[in-house]
Design a protein around this motif. Sequence first.
Motif, PDB file in Angstrom:
ATOM      1  N   ILE A   1      86.540 115.557 -72.825  1.00  0.00           N
ATOM      2  CA  ILE A   1      86.360 114.188 -73.299  1.00  0.00           C
ATOM      3  C   ILE A   1      87.026 114.032 -74.662  1.00  0.00           C
ATOM      4  O   ILE A   1      86.871 114.879 -75.545  1.00  0.00           O
ATOM      5  N   SER A   2      87.768 112.934 -74.808  1.00  0.00           N
ATOM      6  CA  SER A   2      88.310 112.527 -76.114  1.00  0.00           C
ATOM      7  C   SER A   2      87.652 111.211 -76.491  1.00  0.00           C
ATOM      8  O   SER A   2      87.611 110.278 -75.697  1.00  0.00           O
ATOM      9  N   GLU A   3      87.144 111.161 -77.705  1.00  0.00           N
ATOM     10  CA  GLU A   3      86.387 110.002 -78.162  1.00  0.00           C
ATOM     11  C   GLU A   3      87.066 109.367 -79.360  1.00  0.00           C
ATOM     12  O   GLU A   3      87.545 110.073 -80.246  1.00  0.00           O
TER      13      GLU A   3
ATOM     14  N   THR B   1      85.652 106.500 -74.713  1.00  0.00           N
ATOM     15  CA  THR B   1      85.606 107.871 -74.214  1.00  0.00           C
ATOM     16  C   THR B   1      86.505 107.980 -72.991  1.00  0.00           C
ATOM     17  O   THR B   1      86.431 107.156 -72.070  1.00  0.00           O
TER      18      THR B   1
ATOM     19  N   PRO C   1      91.384 109.450 -81.908  1.00  0.00           N
ATOM     20  CA  PRO C   1      91.072 110.227 -80.696  1.00  0.00           C
ATOM     21  C   PRO C   1      91.129 111.723 -80.982  1.00  0.00           C
ATOM     22  O   PRO C   1      92.106 112.222 -81.536  1.00  0.00           O
TER      23      PRO C   1
ATOM     24  N   ARG D   1      87.885 110.807 -70.076  1.00  0.00           N
ATOM     25  CA  ARG D   1      87.587 112.113 -69.477  1.00  0.00           C
ATOM     26  C   ARG D   1      88.704 112.496 -68.513  1.00  0.00           C
ATOM     27  O   ARG D   1      89.006 111.758 -67.569  1.00  0.00           O
TER      28      ARG D   1
ATOM     29  N   HIS E   1      86.664 105.860 -82.144  1.00  0.00           N
ATOM     30  CA  HIS E   1      85.846 104.744 -82.615  1.00  0.00           C
ATOM     31  C   HIS E   1      86.759 103.703 -83.256  1.00  0.00           C
ATOM     32  O   HIS E   1      87.662 104.056 -84.025  1.00  0.00           O
TER      33      HIS E   1
ATOM     34  N   ILE F   1      83.092 102.374 -79.035  1.00  0.00           N
ATOM     35  CA  ILE F   1      83.291 103.803 -78.775  1.00  0.00           C
ATOM     36  C   ILE F   1      84.045 103.935 -77.456  1.00  0.00           C
ATOM     37  O   ILE F   1      83.552 103.515 -76.402  1.00  0.00           O
TER      38      ILE F   1
ATOM     39  N   ALA G   1      93.546 108.309 -74.597  1.00  0.00           N
ATOM     40  CA  ALA G   1      92.771 107.536 -75.571  1.00  0.00           C
ATOM     41  C   ALA G   1      93.695 106.891 -76.597  1.00  0.00           C
ATOM     42  O   ALA G   1      93.514 105.725 -76.983  1.00  0.00           O
TER      43      ALA G   1
END
Length: 394
Positions: A62-64, A169, A352, A171, A66, A167, A182
Amino acid sequence: MNTDVHAPDEGQYHPEDVSVLARLFNGLRNRIRNNLPFTLCVIMPTFLTALYLILIATPQFISEAHFVVRGRSGQSGISLSNILQSSSGGAGATSENTYVVQDYMQSRDAAEILIKQNHLLDVYSRPEADFLARYSLFGLGKKFEHFYKYYKRHVIVEQDTETNISILTVRTFRAQDSQQIARALLDAGENLVNEINRRQRENLIHATAMEVDAAEAKLRDINQKLAEYRNTIELIDPMRQSVPMVSYVTSLQNMLTSTNMQLSQLRASAPNSPLIAAYQRQADILADQIKKSSGQITGPGESLVPKITGYEDLMVQRDIQQRVLASDVASLEVAKQQANQQMIYVDEVAQPNMADWAEYPRDTIVLVVMFLSCLGLYIMGKLLIASARERNLH
């Protein structure tokens, strides 16, 4: 009597051990046989799920990121106070635009862009991906609608209700792929915001800019008419050019008045003076000249009055149109300022990231959910069967 106690040999065959193992195996078999429905409905699916998670399931990373969508303000940059202010005070239009960006990131358009520019189909069809997690399952469902449903399960955008920070996310089966997708989604969201700003600016400015263009065209038309009129009357500025002629007529009238006064005095003091005829001729000449000069200023035909009237009319029209143009230009500047104030931006709070370890599949949660789901179905099935038996008995 001597009795020797010998320790059991580790490599020696013991029939007692075999009998114990046999009893355990038989007990387990009998228990499974006696609880065959429970084994088939609960134990077996949970066991197969565990085998899949341990031996087959591919790690997913997962890359998140904000981000927050905010409007233009007097403060530059982004800070915690700006974020809190945007989330509480002026959260009306900004929150609406935030939802627009979030919806776009999970839209079909975003998925199609990622397919064309970032080869998203290849990302979710990696050779290391297991047959249940990759796209598409067993080669079925290769239409775009099937992929879009798959896409929405792997790309999620949520919003923190307390701070209004969105946010994102993503995957995938590789940490680098998640980070790149991302990043591409953030860029796509920023492009969407820029397009919104462009259309909004165009809508606000377009009507005012058209009014400015129309006012400029009218002013040019009036100037063209004024130039043609000057060529027609052969005068650049009849108003200014009439001033010397009026001054000349005024001076002639002053001279005529002075001559008539002298003539009256001479007639009164010396009626037989030879100068009376000279003054009379001079007065007649002055009167004739005044008449001719006045005819050039006033009267029909080629006099200055009609020329001045037409010239003043065009000048008044030009003055009015210049004021209209100045007002339209001021309105255009106000519209530009308003458009600039209504511009929105995507500020990235957190870039990311590239995951260090896989967060999916979550083995413990999956196993617990599978066991509880199967157990629930098993219990419901037993209850239904028991209820049916009771009905048959009655």
